[in-house]
Design a protein around this motif. Structure first.
Motif, PDB file in Angstrom:
ATOM      1  N   PRO A  53     -15.612  42.501  58.581  1.00 32.80           N
ATOM      2  CA  PRO A  53     -15.957  42.841  59.716  1.00 32.80           C
ATOM      3  C   PRO A  53     -15.883  41.564  60.818  1.00 32.80           C
ATOM      4  O   PRO A  53     -15.871  41.919  62.115  1.00 32.80           O
ATOM      5  CB  PRO A  53     -17.264  43.645  59.763  1.00 32.80           C
ATOM      6  CG  PRO A  53     -17.202  43.945  58.526  1.00 32.80           C
ATOM      7  CD  PRO A  53     -16.484  43.156  57.599  1.00 32.80           C
ATOM      8  N   VAL A  54     -16.032  40.453  60.241  1.00 30.59           N
ATOM      9  CA  VAL A  54     -16.297  39.288  61.170  1.00 30.59           C
ATOM     10  C   VAL A  54     -14.682  39.007  61.840  1.00 30.59           C
ATOM     11  O   VAL A  54     -14.683  38.619  62.867  1.00 30.59           O
ATOM     12  CB  VAL A  54     -16.433  37.974  60.371  1.00 30.59           C
ATOM     13  CG1 VAL A  54     -16.144  36.736  61.047  1.00 30.59           C
ATOM     14  CG2 VAL A  54     -17.815  38.189  59.964  1.00 30.59           C
ATOM     15  N   GLU A  58     -13.321  47.960  62.979  1.00 32.91           N
ATOM     16  CA  GLU A  58     -13.713  49.069  62.279  1.00 32.91           C
ATOM     17  C   GLU A  58     -12.231  49.742  61.809  1.00 32.91           C
ATOM     18  O   GLU A  58     -12.488  50.394  60.656  1.00 32.91           O
ATOM     19  CB  GLU A  58     -14.811  49.729  62.936  1.00 32.91           C
ATOM     20  CG  GLU A  58     -15.409  50.698  62.004  1.00 32.91           C
ATOM     21  CD  GLU A  58     -16.471  51.395  62.515  1.00 32.91           C
ATOM     22  OE1 GLU A  58     -16.722  52.595  62.008  1.00 32.91           O
ATOM     23  OE2 GLU A  58     -16.978  50.964  63.390  1.00 32.91           O
ATOM     24  N   ALA A  59     -11.615  50.109  62.653  1.00 36.95           N
ATOM     25  CA  ALA A  59     -10.490  50.976  62.486  1.00 36.95           C
ATOM     26  C   ALA A  59      -9.421  50.418  61.480  1.00 36.95           C
ATOM     27  O   ALA A  59      -8.938  51.012  60.682  1.00 36.95           O
ATOM     28  CB  ALA A  59      -9.717  51.208  63.696  1.00 36.95           C
ATOM     29  N   GLU A  60      -9.094  49.103  61.528  1.00 38.37           N
ATOM     30  CA  GLU A  60      -8.359  48.391  60.508  1.00 38.37           C
ATOM     31  C   GLU A  60      -8.834  48.260  59.237  1.00 38.37           C
ATOM     32  O   GLU A  60      -8.132  48.265  58.291  1.00 38.37           O
ATOM     33  CB  GLU A  60      -7.947  46.907  61.344  1.00 38.37           C
ATOM     34  CG  GLU A  60      -6.827  46.081  60.694  1.00 38.37           C
ATOM     35  CD  GLU A  60      -6.043  45.242  61.133  1.00 38.37           C
ATOM     36  OE1 GLU A  60      -5.069  44.857  60.864  1.00 38.37           O
ATOM     37  OE2 GLU A  60      -6.670  44.527  62.110  1.00 38.37           O
ATOM     38  N   ILE A  61     -10.154  48.033  59.256  1.00 34.63           N
ATOM     39  CA  ILE A  61     -10.980  47.960  58.057  1.00 34.63           C
ATOM     40  C   ILE A  61     -10.801  49.308  57.264  1.00 34.63           C
ATOM     41  O   ILE A  61     -10.441  49.371  55.886  1.00 34.63           O
ATOM     42  CB  ILE A  61     -12.326  47.413  58.228  1.00 34.63           C
ATOM     43  CG1 ILE A  61     -12.396  46.178  58.414  1.00 34.63           C
ATOM     44  CG2 ILE A  61     -13.081  47.526  56.707  1.00 34.63           C
ATOM     45  CD1 ILE A  61     -13.612  45.499  59.078  1.00 34.63           C
ATOM     46  N   GLU A  62     -11.004  50.455  58.024  1.00 35.51           N
ATOM     47  CA  GLU A  62     -10.899  51.578  57.313  1.00 35.51           C
ATOM     48  C   GLU A  62      -9.697  51.939  56.881  1.00 35.51           C
ATOM     49  O   GLU A  62      -9.289  52.436  55.856  1.00 35.51           O
ATOM     50  CB  GLU A  62     -11.293  52.727  58.478  1.00 35.51           C
ATOM     51  CG  GLU A  62     -11.240  54.189  57.929  1.00 35.51           C
ATOM     52  CD  GLU A  62     -11.926  55.103  58.802  1.00 35.51           C
ATOM     53  OE1 GLU A  62     -11.881  56.266  58.517  1.00 35.51           O
ATOM     54  OE2 GLU A  62     -12.641  54.746  59.705  1.00 35.51           O
ATOM     55  N   GLU A  66      -9.305  47.983  52.087  1.00 34.72           N
ATOM     56  CA  GLU A  66      -9.279  48.005  50.747  1.00 34.72           C
ATOM     57  C   GLU A  66      -8.156  47.403  49.980  1.00 34.72           C
ATOM     58  O   GLU A  66      -8.071  46.570  49.239  1.00 34.72           O
ATOM     59  CB  GLU A  66      -9.285  49.415  50.405  1.00 34.72           C
ATOM     60  CG  GLU A  66      -9.384  49.692  48.589  1.00 34.72           C
ATOM     61  CD  GLU A  66      -9.866  50.964  48.079  1.00 34.72           C
ATOM     62  OE1 GLU A  66      -9.412  51.265  47.007  1.00 34.72           O
ATOM     63  OE2 GLU A  66     -10.174  51.757  49.024  1.00 34.72           O
ATOM     64  N   ALA A  67      -6.953  47.505  50.853  1.00 34.90           N
ATOM     65  CA  ALA A  67      -5.635  46.900  50.290  1.00 34.90           C
ATOM     66  C   ALA A  67      -5.524  45.372  50.641  1.00 34.90           C
ATOM     67  O   ALA A  67      -5.074  44.661  49.796  1.00 34.90           O
ATOM     68  CB  ALA A  67      -4.289  47.717  51.028  1.00 34.90           C
ATOM     69  N   LEU A  68      -6.171  45.068  51.562  1.00 34.11           N
ATOM     70  CA  LEU A  68      -6.321  43.566  52.089  1.00 34.11           C
ATOM     71  C   LEU A  68      -7.336  42.950  50.944  1.00 34.11           C
ATOM     72  O   LEU A  68      -6.780  41.859  50.527  1.00 34.11           O
ATOM     73  CB  LEU A  68      -6.810  43.318  53.454  1.00 34.11           C
ATOM     74  CG  LEU A  68      -6.596  42.040  53.818  1.00 34.11           C
ATOM     75  CD1 LEU A  68      -6.364  42.355  55.476  1.00 34.11           C
ATOM     76  CD2 LEU A  68      -7.752  40.883  53.676  1.00 34.11           C
ATOM     77  N   GLU A  69      -8.335  43.490  50.582  1.00 32.72           N
ATOM     78  CA  GLU A  69      -9.134  42.844  49.515  1.00 32.72           C
ATOM     79  C   GLU A  69      -8.406  42.935  48.222  1.00 32.72           C
ATOM     80  O   GLU A  69      -8.502  41.743  47.681  1.00 32.72           O
ATOM     81  CB  GLU A  69     -10.386  43.587  49.407  1.00 32.72           C
ATOM     82  CG  GLU A  69     -11.476  43.492  50.577  1.00 32.72           C
ATOM     83  CD  GLU A  69     -13.108  43.801  50.030  1.00 32.72           C
ATOM     84  OE1 GLU A  69     -13.399  43.172  49.070  1.00 32.72           O
ATOM     85  OE2 GLU A  69     -13.195  44.676  50.688  1.00 32.72           O
TER      86      GLU A  69
END
Length: 224
Positions: A53-54, A58-62, A66-69
């Motif tokens: 989130p830094v 929020e939309a991109e994280i959603e 998970e794929a980025l992590e």
């Protein structure tokens, strides 16, 4: 008297902060973002739930978090893991604490499978069996979940009878929320002033420096 010691891992027992930062930077770039390495480095010590989130909405994280992590984890494993080494004095410090009868645990924001590798790199896989990772907590540091989980596994140890050894303000903040004191190590790249302002009760250069000053440190059996 301190009855138990809870160790953070990255930057505290192993020299891995730069590698984690580079893995995140590479992963962000592969997903179309270019962030300065130092900005990312300052977030190492948090889990992905607080780091992402830094930098992302929020939309991109959603949509892609998970794929980025997962991509970050693979980059770390294939590109940077071979360059990670244990910090000086780790095994001797752990052995001294065991000799003094302290109960020991690890509490890391890393994933459980990563943590097993880090224990081997640090040379303590045979010395510490109690551990918690981000897999054991709903939220990572600076939330207290991981330290609270470690205390639960150190059955019978009250927060005031344990002390955390970490390397970031996030360790100190999470520990404070769990009712724990923190010794800060400078091996993760933060300054003594930054760690003391975050709530650390003392700071040392690295595990070897803490061991050298053991008899005057908060770890000594005669210290309150």
């Amino acid at each position: 008297m301190v009855k138990a010691v809870i160790f953070d891992v990255d930057g505290t027992l192993i020299d891995s902060v730069s590698q984690h930062a580079k893995a995140w930077q590479d992963a962000f770039r592969d997903f179309g973002h270019d962030f300065p390495l130092e900005d990312i480095r300052r977030q190492i010590g948090k889990g992905g739930d607080h780091l992402l989130p830094v930098f992302l909405s929020e939309a991109e994280i959603e949509e892609r978090g998970e794929a980025l992590e997962a991509h970050r984890a693979e980059i770390l494993k294939t590109r940077y893991l071979p360059t990670i080494e244990g910090l000086p004095g780790v095994r001797d410090l752990v052995r001294r604490l065991r000799a003094d009868g302290r109960r020991l645990a690890l509490a890391s924001s890393a994933k459980a499978d990563e943590l097993q590798t880090y224990k081997t790199i640090a040379g303590i896989a045979d010395l510490i069996g109690t551990e918690t990772s981000s897999d054991d907590a709903e939220a990572s540091k600076p939330d207290p979940d991981i330290f609270e989980a470690a205390l639960e596994r150190l059955d019978g140890i009250a927060p005031q009878d344990a002390i955390v050894i970490g390397d970031t303000p996030y360790d100190a903040e999470a520990a404070r929320k769990a009712g724990l004191r923190t010794i800060g190590l400078l091996s993760g790249g933060w300054t003594a002033d930054e760690l003391l302002r975050a709530g650390c009760i003392a700071t040392y250069r690295d595990p070897a420096d803490l061991l050298a000053a053991y008899d005057t440190s908060p770890l000594h059996p005669t210290k309150p």
